[in-house]
Design a protein around this motif. Structure first.
Motif, mmCIF file in Angstrom:
data_model
loop_
_atom_site.group_PDB
_atom_site.id
_atom_site.type_symbol
_atom_site.label_atom_id
_atom_site.label_comp_id
_atom_site.label_asym_id
_atom_site.label_seq_id
_atom_site.Cartn_x
_atom_site.Cartn_y
_atom_site.Cartn_z
ATOM 1 N N THR A 1 0.773 -1.352 -0.020
ATOM 2 C CA THR A 1 0.018 -0.045 0.076
ATOM 3 C C THR A 1 0.626 1.327 0.050
ATOM 4 O OG1 THR A 1 -0.108 0.137 2.522
ATOM 5 C CG2 THR A 1 -1.916 -1.366 1.243
ATOM 6 N N CYS A 2 2.192 1.133 0.434
ATOM 7 C CA CYS A 2 2.886 2.389 0.463
ATOM 8 C C CYS A 2 4.101 2.066 0.110
ATOM 9 C CB CYS A 2 2.737 2.951 2.031
ATOM 10 S SG CYS A 2 3.377 2.040 3.227
ATOM 11 N N ILE A 3 5.126 3.384 0.299
ATOM 12 C CA ILE A 3 6.499 3.231 0.108
ATOM 13 C C ILE A 3 7.198 3.903 1.135
ATOM 14 C CG2 ILE A 3 8.661 3.902 -1.351
ATOM 15 C CD1 ILE A 3 7.035 3.494 -3.777
ATOM 16 N N PHE A 4 8.106 3.420 1.789
ATOM 17 C CA PHE A 4 8.821 4.146 2.957
ATOM 18 C C PHE A 4 10.110 4.674 2.447
ATOM 19 C CE2 PHE A 4 6.541 0.974 5.273
ATOM 20 C CZ PHE A 4 6.060 1.320 6.562
ATOM 21 N N LEU A 5 10.195 6.091 2.895
ATOM 22 C CA LEU A 5 11.373 6.964 2.087
ATOM 23 C C LEU A 5 11.894 7.546 3.228
ATOM 24 C CD1 LEU A 5 8.702 8.704 -0.416
ATOM 25 C CD2 LEU A 5 10.492 6.770 -0.900
ATOM 26 N N GLU A 6 13.372 7.748 3.228
ATOM 27 C CA GLU A 6 14.362 8.302 3.989
ATOM 28 C C GLU A 6 14.483 9.705 3.475
ATOM 29 O OE1 GLU A 6 18.927 8.811 5.244
ATOM 30 O OE2 GLU A 6 17.913 6.532 5.167
ATOM 31 N N ILE A 7 14.175 11.018 4.026
ATOM 32 C CA ILE A 7 14.147 12.181 3.656
ATOM 33 C C ILE A 7 14.880 13.170 4.665
ATOM 34 C CG2 ILE A 7 12.920 14.128 3.083
ATOM 35 C CD1 ILE A 7 10.448 12.415 2.398
ATOM 36 N N HIS A 8 16.033 13.664 3.864
ATOM 37 C CA HIS A 8 16.623 14.785 4.597
ATOM 38 C C HIS A 8 16.412 16.345 4.104
ATOM 39 C CE1 HIS A 8 19.913 12.148 6.429
ATOM 40 N NE2 HIS A 8 19.108 11.188 5.257
ATOM 41 N N THR A 9 16.234 17.188 4.909
ATOM 42 C CA THR A 9 15.616 18.364 4.444
ATOM 43 C C THR A 9 16.936 19.519 4.543
ATOM 44 O OG1 THR A 9 14.989 19.133 6.607
ATOM 45 C CG2 THR A 9 13.627 18.084 5.053
ATOM 46 N N GLU A 10 16.818 20.604 3.838
ATOM 47 C CA GLU A 10 17.848 21.764 3.940
ATOM 48 C C GLU A 10 18.100 22.325 5.351
ATOM 49 O OE1 GLU A 10 19.766 22.340 1.511
ATOM 50 O OE2 GLU A 10 18.929 21.800 -0.483
ATOM 51 N N SER A 11 17.093 22.133 6.409
ATOM 52 C CA SER A 11 17.333 22.525 7.404
ATOM 53 C C SER A 11 18.378 21.867 8.279
ATOM 54 C CB SER A 11 15.748 22.563 8.337
ATOM 55 O OG SER A 11 15.577 21.114 8.502
ATOM 56 N N GLY A 12 18.585 20.725 7.775
ATOM 57 C CA GLY A 12 19.640 20.043 8.611
ATOM 58 C C GLY A 12 19.114 19.528 9.912
ATOM 59 N N SER A 13 17.865 19.044 9.916
ATOM 60 C CA SER A 13 17.256 18.655 11.278
ATOM 61 C C SER A 13 17.447 16.974 11.537
ATOM 62 C CB SER A 13 15.883 19.020 11.059
ATOM 63 O OG SER A 13 15.101 18.664 10.171
#
Length: 253
Positions: free
Chosen positions: A204-216
């Motif tokens: 039903t879904c895809i798990f994603l690892e995400i990094h943002t520009e905020s560096g959090s």
């Protein structure tokens, strides 16, 4: 510390930190049974690629460990590791385990934009073509190989907010690749994403690892196929240790 690498038929290939090196186990979380495996002879535990599969013709579960070009196979029948011929592909992705489909393990080989397959029955490597895409997509378009409803699939990064899910409808037929749908990376249009990596494809879904520009730091996001929505998931471990698992009472004996 416990590390989970891959699973097959309800059995999990896992490692536990020992005094000098990681000790490997096969574990069934449904029954609680576990079996300590003999030392495979790997010298660099952090530079291996792995896979777990099953050969139905001989009712044999098989584990594979590759350290650069050196390949070792563990058989549930012999209860031992053995070295086979070296792999011609020493630069397979170390971030994920091989994906089991049609009794073969599959990895992306980023350098050549191909899928490398390892047939568990004849213990031979071969390559498979990826979908043909336009020149507007970069060399790093394909990010992940997985299993979607019993078919081999790959995910392509169209841009930082959208991914494409491709499915090979007929196994090992390059002309059967079909783009099924787009996958949303974020529901927040103002979110500045610097990096995204698919981790796991499910029904039903895809798990994603995400990094943002905020560096959090990294966050784990679940992107749903049909609803076209995303949901952030709490992550207190490395996201690369997420694996698919199907409950069963299967054991090695």
């Amino acid at each position: 510390m416990v590390y989970v690498y891959c699973s097959c038929r309800g059995l999990v290939y896992a490692g536990v930190n020992g005094k000098q090196k990681i000790q490997m186990y096969v574990w069934n979380p449904s029954t609680g049974l576990s079996q300590k495996l003999p030392d495979s002879g790997v010298t660099d535990e952090y530079q291996i690629f792995t896979g777990f599969g099953y050969v139905s013709a001989i009712a044999n579960s098989r584990l594979e460990e590759g350290e650069h070009a050196k390949i070792r196979i563990f058989s549930s029948q012999s209860k031992s590791w053995r070295r086979i011929q070296d792999s011609p592909y020493s630069d397979l992705s170390m971030t994920v385990a091989g994906i089991l489909c049609h009794e073969a393990l599959h990895w992306l080989r980023f350098n050549d934009d191909v899928i490398v397959a390892f047939d568990l029955a004849n213990e031979k490597f071969r390559t498979m073509a990826l979908p043909v895409v336009g020149e507007e997509y970069g060399f790093d378009y394909f990010r992940h190989v997985g299993d979607f409803r019993g078919c081999l699939c790959v995910i392509g990064l169209a841009n930082v907010t959208t991914m494409d899910l491709w499915v090979m409808k007929e196994y090992d037929k390059g002309n059967s690749w079909t783009k099924l749908f787009k996958v949303r990376v974020t529901d927040q249009p103002d979110e500045q994403i610097s990096f995204v990596q698919p981790i796991l494809v499910s029904e039903t879904c895809i798990f994603l690892e995400i990094h943002t520009e905020s560096g959090s730091g990294a966050k784990l996001v679940r992107s749903y196929h049909k609803e076209e929505k995303t949901k952030e998931v709490h992550m207190d471990r490395y996201s690369r240790e997420i694996i698919g698992y199907e409950e069963s009472l299967v054991w090695l004996d």
